[in-house]
Design a protein around this motif. Structure first.
Motif, PDB file in Angstrom:
ATOM      1  N   SER A  35      10.351   6.730  -2.611  1.00 58.19           N
ATOM      2  CA  SER A  35      10.609   5.828  -3.613  1.00 58.19           C
ATOM      3  C   SER A  35      10.914   6.793  -4.890  1.00 58.19           C
ATOM      4  CB  SER A  35       9.488   5.027  -3.773  1.00 58.19           C
ATOM      5  OG  SER A  35       9.530   4.085  -2.741  1.00 58.19           O
ATOM      6  N   GLY A  66       1.008  -1.034  -0.008  1.00 56.10           N
ATOM      7  CA  GLY A  66       0.007  -0.073   0.083  1.00 56.10           C
ATOM      8  C   GLY A  66       0.672   1.257  -0.016  1.00 56.10           C
ATOM      9  N   PRO A 121       1.059   4.537   2.093  1.00 57.12           N
ATOM     10  CA  PRO A 121       0.616   4.951   3.351  1.00 57.12           C
ATOM     11  C   PRO A 121       0.177   6.574   3.317  1.00 57.12           C
ATOM     12  CG  PRO A 121       3.092   4.703   3.287  1.00 57.12           C
ATOM     13  CD  PRO A 121       2.463   4.343   2.152  1.00 57.12           C
ATOM     14  N   VAL A 156       5.730   6.963  -2.488  1.00 58.24           N
ATOM     15  CA  VAL A 156       5.855   7.038  -3.951  1.00 58.24           C
ATOM     16  C   VAL A 156       6.077   8.793  -4.062  1.00 58.24           C
ATOM     17  CG1 VAL A 156       4.709   5.086  -4.841  1.00 58.24           C
ATOM     18  CG2 VAL A 156       3.370   7.172  -4.452  1.00 58.24           C
ATOM     19  N   CYS A 194      11.234  -6.651  -0.380  1.00 57.70           N
ATOM     20  CA  CYS A 194      10.537  -5.603  -1.079  1.00 57.70           C
ATOM     21  C   CYS A 194       9.877  -5.664  -2.507  1.00 57.70           C
ATOM     22  CB  CYS A 194      11.489  -4.465  -1.285  1.00 57.70           C
ATOM     23  SG  CYS A 194      12.312  -3.757   0.160  1.00 57.70           S
ATOM     24  N   GLY A 195       8.760  -5.347  -2.349  1.00 59.95           N
ATOM     25  CA  GLY A 195       8.007  -5.523  -3.706  1.00 59.95           C
ATOM     26  C   GLY A 195       7.443  -7.015  -3.961  1.00 59.95           C
TER      27      GLY A 195
HETATM   28  N1  SAH Z   1       4.177   2.749  -1.467  1.00 58.66           N
HETATM   29  C1  SAH Z   1       5.242   2.973  -0.538  1.00 58.66           C
HETATM   30  C2  SAH Z   1       5.521   1.889   0.466  1.00 58.66           C
HETATM   31  C3  SAH Z   1       6.008   0.704  -0.130  1.00 58.66           C
HETATM   32  S1  SAH Z   1       7.675   0.700   0.435  1.00 58.66           S
HETATM   33  C4  SAH Z   1       6.185   3.205  -1.334  1.00 58.66           C
HETATM   34  O1  SAH Z   1       6.404   3.076  -2.763  1.00 58.66           O
HETATM   35  O2  SAH Z   1       7.353   3.684  -1.107  1.00 58.66           O
HETATM   36  C5  SAH Z   1       8.320  -0.625  -0.497  1.00 58.66           C
HETATM   37  C6  SAH Z   1       9.387  -0.321  -1.346  1.00 58.66           C
HETATM   38  O3  SAH Z   1      10.111  -1.428  -2.039  1.00 58.66           O
HETATM   39  C7  SAH Z   1       9.377   0.848  -2.250  1.00 58.66           C
HETATM   40  O4  SAH Z   1      10.590   1.588  -2.194  1.00 58.66           O
HETATM   41  C8  SAH Z   1       9.286   0.003  -3.715  1.00 58.66           C
HETATM   42  O5  SAH Z   1       9.421   0.768  -4.738  1.00 58.66           O
HETATM   43  C9  SAH Z   1      10.241  -1.161  -3.212  1.00 58.66           C
HETATM   44  N2  SAH Z   1       9.991  -2.375  -4.194  1.00 58.66           N
HETATM   45  C10 SAH Z   1       8.699  -2.508  -4.770  1.00 58.66           C
HETATM   46  N3  SAH Z   1       8.959  -3.518  -5.773  1.00 58.66           N
HETATM   47  C11 SAH Z   1      10.159  -3.989  -5.596  1.00 58.66           C
HETATM   48  C12 SAH Z   1      11.118  -4.918  -6.087  1.00 58.66           C
HETATM   49  N4  SAH Z   1      10.556  -5.893  -6.832  1.00 58.66           N
HETATM   50  N5  SAH Z   1      12.150  -5.246  -5.792  1.00 58.66           N
HETATM   51  C13 SAH Z   1      12.885  -4.122  -4.748  1.00 58.66           C
HETATM   52  N6  SAH Z   1      11.996  -3.090  -4.197  1.00 58.66           N
HETATM   53  C14 SAH Z   1      10.854  -3.034  -4.622  1.00 58.66           C
END
Ligand code: SAH
Length: 371
Positions: free
Chosen positions: A227, A173, A175, A207, A346-347
């Motif tokens: 991000s 999500g 935040p 984001v 992450c992701g």
């Molecule tokens: N929506 C918010 C919170 C999610 S944080 C945001 O995007 O900042 C999750 C982090 O992991 C973000 O920086 C996102 O871009 C990163 N992320 C998403 N998919 C990923 C992947 N496949 N590999 C590494 N990082 C990833």
């Protein structure tokens, strides 16, 4: 019981008693007022919930029996149901929770030297559609309540013998698109006579929802992570469609204006995707973009997912990129991949829920985004 495939919209109330979990002190005070109760009772109840970890009003023995019975009639203390706990070889653990309406969310416990970080979700799904992220593939279902956010913290703590020391709002999500519930949850976990988290130990990742970044800065001193992932508007927008609405320049401007408490830095998360944003010229551009912002960069080598098709750079390329930033005076760390063997990196969150049978198969995103 509702099926997990309940369509979008708020949780149907199977129980219409007011949930006191996740409610702020002011909220509980307002709730007690029409019941004719003294104001200090609110703090007493908070202590029972968060310090003494009471699960029922009956346990709150310094409240009269009648009051406890009344509370039980009009209020409740919700909990999440743990449906799955998957330990990773590296010690991190993915926790899959079932919400009252049957939907599922995930949190990740990440032990590191000297700290235990909990990564919490703030929405069921996500509307941001970032090309590289699994959570995005299922779309957005609904916002979490403050209770559902706080309960991830409380219940992850119950499952762990070490104290959860850090909270990162970096799960499923966006935040800042669930601002009120997130702000309430962040307030509640900081109560000194409750969970007592310092704002220094809480990080919100976004984001870049520009107007909400400003509001966040005014409301709370917690750490901000942004991000970034691209160093030009075109490159960033190709990866993060939201950048069409809030441009790279606007996001950086919001960062420049962000009221940073002394000694704090904004973290810029930067996923490294092989052949897309990982060459040294990119790093030079990134260093230029961050000039004038108290910044540190956290490089995240891309974590492969079954639903995305980017590639991770070699370790050597990651080191070179980091060195290029360091050479330009930018504090830079590389996020170690944790929990990827259980799709908790992450992701990768949300794949579990999506893997359920009966769900339409999701398209795989091409390695090089069009346009
Ligand atoms: N929506 C918010 C919170 C999610 S944080 C945001 O995007 O900042 C999750 C982090 O992991 C973000 O920086 C996102 O871009 C990163 N992320 C998403 N998919 C990923 C992947 N496949 N590999 C590494 N990082 C990833």
């Amino acid at each position: 019981m509702t099926s997990p495939d309940t369509p979008a919209g708020p949780a149907p109330a199977s129980d219409d008693r007011v949930d006191l979990k996740g409610m702020t002190l002011a909220g509980i005070e307002a709730f007690l007022r029409p019941l004719g109760k003294e104001r200090f009772r609110a703090r007493q109840i908070l202590k029972w919930i968060y310090q003494r970890r009471a699960r029922t009003f009956a346990e709150m023995t310094d409240l009269s029996k009648d009051f406890r019975a009344e509370l039980d009639r009009v209020a409740r203390l919700s909990r999440l149901e743990l449906v799955h706990r998957q330990g990773s070889d590296d010690g991190s653990a993915k926790l899959v929770w079932r919400l009252d309406d049957g939907l599922r969310i995930e949190s990740v416990l990440i032990p590191e030297e000297g700290r235990l970080t909990l990564c919490v979700s703030t929405q069921v799904g996500c509307a941001m559609a970032c090309r590289f992220c699994v959570t995005a593939k299922g779309g957005f279902t609904r916002n979490l309540t403050a209770a559902e956010i706080v309960n991830q913290v409380i219940q992850a703590q119950e499952l762990s013998d070490r104290r959860v020391s850090n909270i990162v709002l970096m799960g499923m999500g966006e935040p800042l698109l669930n601002f009120d519930a997130v702000m309430d949850a962040v307030e509640v976990v900081q109560y000194e006579d409750g969970l007592n988290f310092s704002h220094r130990k809480i990080t919100l990742s976004t984001v870049g929802i520009v107007p909400r970044m400003k509001e966040l800065g005014e409301r709370s001193p917690i750490n901000l992570a942004v991000s970034l992932h691209g160093t030009t508007q075109a490159a960033r927008e190709a990866l993060m469609p939201i950048s069409g609405r809030f441009s790279l320049e606007e996001v950086l401007e919001a960062c420049r204006r962000f009221p940073l408490p002394q000694r704090k830095l904004i973290t810029f998360e930067y996923i490294l995707l092989r052949g897309i944003n990982d060459d040294v010229e990119d790093a030079a551009r990134l260093a230029r973009l961050l000039r004038g912002i108290p910044a540190k960069v956290n490089l995240i080598p891309y974590n492969p997912t079954p639903l995305t098709e980017y590639r991770r750079p070699t370790d050597g390329a990651v080191r070179e990129y980091q060195q290029a930033l360091l050479d330009r005076g930018v504090q830079t760390s590389v996020r170690t991949t944790r929990g990827d063997d259980v799709a908790a990196a992450c992701g990768q969150l949300g794949g579990y829920a999506q893997a359920r049978p009966g769900r339409p198969t999701l398209p795989v995103v091409p390695a090089v985004p069009e346009g």
